[in-house]
Design an enzyme around this catalytic site. Structure first.
Site, PDB file in Angstrom:
ATOM      1  N   GLN A   1      -6.631 -28.664  20.346  1.00 57.45           N
ATOM      2  CA  GLN A   1      -7.400 -28.975  21.547  1.00 57.45           C
ATOM      3  C   GLN A   1      -6.500 -29.742  22.504  1.00 57.45           C
ATOM      4  OE1 GLN A   1     -10.430 -32.188  21.788  1.00 57.45           O
ATOM      5  NE2 GLN A   1     -11.896 -30.521  22.075  1.00 57.45           N
TER       6      GLN A   1
ATOM      7  N   TYR B   1     -14.368 -35.187  30.865  1.00 60.60           N
ATOM      8  CA  TYR B   1     -12.927 -35.388  30.881  1.00 60.60           C
ATOM      9  C   TYR B   1     -12.422 -34.905  32.259  1.00 60.60           C
ATOM     10  CZ  TYR B   1     -12.600 -36.431  25.835  1.00 60.60           C
ATOM     11  OH  TYR B   1     -12.701 -37.017  24.589  1.00 60.60           O
TER      12      TYR B   1
ATOM     13  N   ARG C   1     -20.305 -32.034  12.353  1.00 65.14           N
ATOM     14  CA  ARG C   1     -20.777 -33.046  11.418  1.00 65.14           C
ATOM     15  C   ARG C   1     -21.000 -32.503  10.005  1.00 65.14           C
ATOM     16  NH1 ARG C   1     -25.641 -34.964  15.166  1.00 65.14           N
ATOM     17  NH2 ARG C   1     -25.457 -32.759  15.677  1.00 65.14           N
TER      18      ARG C   1
END
Length: 397
Positions: A101, A171, A347
Site C-alpha cells: 500500500q 489521506y 479484523r
C-alpha cells in the site's frame, strides 16, 4: 448456467495470478520501530499467507518521509529495500502474493513524530499531533505524484506483486476529493473534476512508471460519513474517471475518515477507553471527554459496505474488491454472487490468521465462524503492536 466464481478458485489480477480471491486488507502493523522491516513485520504477514489468503497487503508504506502517518512508518528509500525483499520472499515461500500500500498521509500525518511538514489542500489543524498541516503548493503536489511513481518502481525492485494506491480516508488524495476539507480556489479546488486531479494523477503516474510489471489497485472512499464530506455520487464519478484512465487492475471500496469519522469503516463497538489509554495526558483526557463524538458507533453487520458498493458494481466494468464485514463463507459467496471479483478481510484475519484455510477445509459444511467479536479494541493497539485482544494474535516476535 451458474457462472458465479468460487472464492477459492484462482483469479487474475493484472499480470498476477492469485491462488484464490481473498485479500488481506492493509491494516497498520505497528511492527517497524525504526521505520524499517523487522522479523515481527514479516511474521505478521507470513501468518495469513500460510493461513491461505491469495494476497496480503503491507500497510502503510509512505511515498515520502513527510507522507507518513507517524514516525515509525516505513517510507520508500534505498535503505528500506533489502528488508522489503526479505519480506516479499517470505510471503512468496508460503504461496501467496504480496501488495504494497503506497500513499501520502496528507493532513492525517502526525508532524510531531514524523519530524516533517504535513501537507493538505488548505492549512489544516490535526488535533492528534497538535500541529497545522501546510497548504500544498503546485510544486508539492507534483512532487507527491512523482513520489508515487518512484514508490512503484521501488516496489518492483523489492519483489512486490502489486501496489495499492491509497486514495481513501482523507489521506492526501482523499482530502483533495473532500469538499469539506478542500476549499481551494485554484485548479485543484472547486469542481469535482479539479478535486480529482490529484488522485487521477497518482494512479496515472504509477501506471506509467511500472507499466504491466505488477498489478495496480487503489483504495477509494465511497463516502466518509461526514456532513459536507465525500458523497457517494461524487466518489462514483471519480471511480468512473479512474476506470477511463486505464491505470487500475482493480478498485477496493472503503468508507470513513481517519480524521473525523473512523468508525464509519470499523463498524461495531467504539473503544473510547482503550483509544484514550494509548495516549498521554492531556490528549488522553480529551479523548475520554469527547471520544464518543470522534468514535461514533455504528452497528456491525456482515458485508456492511455491500449496499453502497453495489452502486459501483452496477456502473463499473473493472474488477472490484469488496471490503467490510466479511468473516465467513456465506458472505464470501454473496460477494461473488453480487459480481465482486475479490473480497478483502481485516479484523477477522487479525484474530485468526489461518481462518481462510479453516473455511476452505470446512467445504460445503459452512460451519466455520470467525472469533472476531467486533469489539474494535484492536484499533488502539496500532500505537504499540497491532494485535487481536480476544485471541492475542499475532504475538510479537
Amino acid at each position: 448456467m451458474d457462472t458465479q466464481p468460487n472464492v477459492f478458485t484462482p483469479a487474475q489480477l493484472g499480470p498476477v495470478t492469485l491462488r484464490n480471491r481473498v485479500i488481506k486488507a492493509a491494516t497498520f502493523e505497528a511492527s517497524t520501530p525504526n521505520a524499517l522491516v523487522t522479523d515481527d513485520l514479516i511474521t505478521y504477514h507470513r501468518l495469513p499467507a500460510a493461513g491461505g489468503v491469495g494476497m496480503t497487503t503491507v500497510a502503510y508504506l509512505a511515498v515520502t518521509q513527510g507522507g507518513r502517518t507517524e514516525g515509525n512508518v516505513i517510507w520508500w528509500r534505498p535503505e528500506a529495500i533489502p528488508g522489503l525483499q526479505k519480506l516479499t520472499a517470505a510471503i512468496h515461500a508460503e504461496g501467496a502474493a504480496v501488495s504494497a500500500q503506497i500513499g501520502h498521509a496528507g493532513p492525517v500525518a502526525n508532524a510531531r513524530t514524523t519530524k516533517a511538514t504535513a501537507l493538505a489542500p488548505v492549512r489544516f489543524f490535526n488535533p492528534m499531533s497538535m500541529r497545522f498541516a501546510r497548504k500544498a503548493t503546485r510544486a508539492d503536489i507534483d512532487d507527491i505524484i512523482a513520489a508515487h511513481a518512484d514508490a512503484a518502481r521501488y516496489a518492483v525492485d523489492a519483489g512486490f506483486d502489486a501496489v495499492e494506491v491509497h486514495l481513501g480516508h482523507n489521506y492526501f488524495a482523499s482530502s483533495f476529493l473532500s469538499p469539506l476539507i478542500n476549499r481551494r480556489d485554484d485548479e485543484f479546488g472547486g469542481s469535482l473534476e479539479n478535486r480529482a486531479k490529484v488522485a487521477r494523477g497518482m494512479v496515472t503516474a504509477v501506471r506509467q512508471a511500472v507499466g504491466g510489471q505488477i498489478a495496480i489497485t487503489a483504495k477509494l472512499t465511497m463516502a466518509d460519513g461526514v456532513r459536507g464530506g465525500i458523497p457517494i455520487e461524487e466518489s462514483l464519478q471519480t471511480a468512473k474517471w479512474l476506470e477511463e484512465d486505464g491505470g487500475l487492475d482493480a478498485l477496493e471500496l472503503t468508507a470513513g475518515s481517519s480524521l473525523v469519522n473512523p468508525m464509519y469503516l470499523f463498524r461495531g463497538d467504539a473503544p473510547v477507553k482503550e483509544f484514550a489509554g494509548a495516549f498521554k495526558p492531556p490528549l488522553r483526557w480529551g479523548i475520554r471527554m469527547t471520544g464518543k463524538k470522534f468514535l461514533r458507533e455504528y452497528p456491525y453487520r456482515e458485508a456492511f459496505l455491500l449496499r453502497d458498493a453495489k452502486q459501483f458494481r452496477a456502473e463499473l466494468k473493472m474488477p472490484l474488491i469488496l471490503l467490510g464485514g466479511i468473516t465467513n463463507r456465506e458472505t464470501m459467496d454473496l460477494a461473488m454472487a453480487e459480481g465482486f471479483e475479490f473480497v478483502a478481510m481485516g479484523r477477522a484475519l487479525l484474530a485468526e490468521p489461518d481462518l481462510i484455510n479453516r473455511i476452505k477445509d470446512d467445504g460445503d459444511a459452512r460451519s466455520i465462524r470467525s472469533l472476531c467479536t467486533h469489539c474494535n479494541k484492536c484499533m488502539a493497539t496500532i500505537y504499540s503492536h497491532t494485535h487481536c485482544v480476544v485471541t492475542g494474535s499475532p504475538t510479537p516476535v
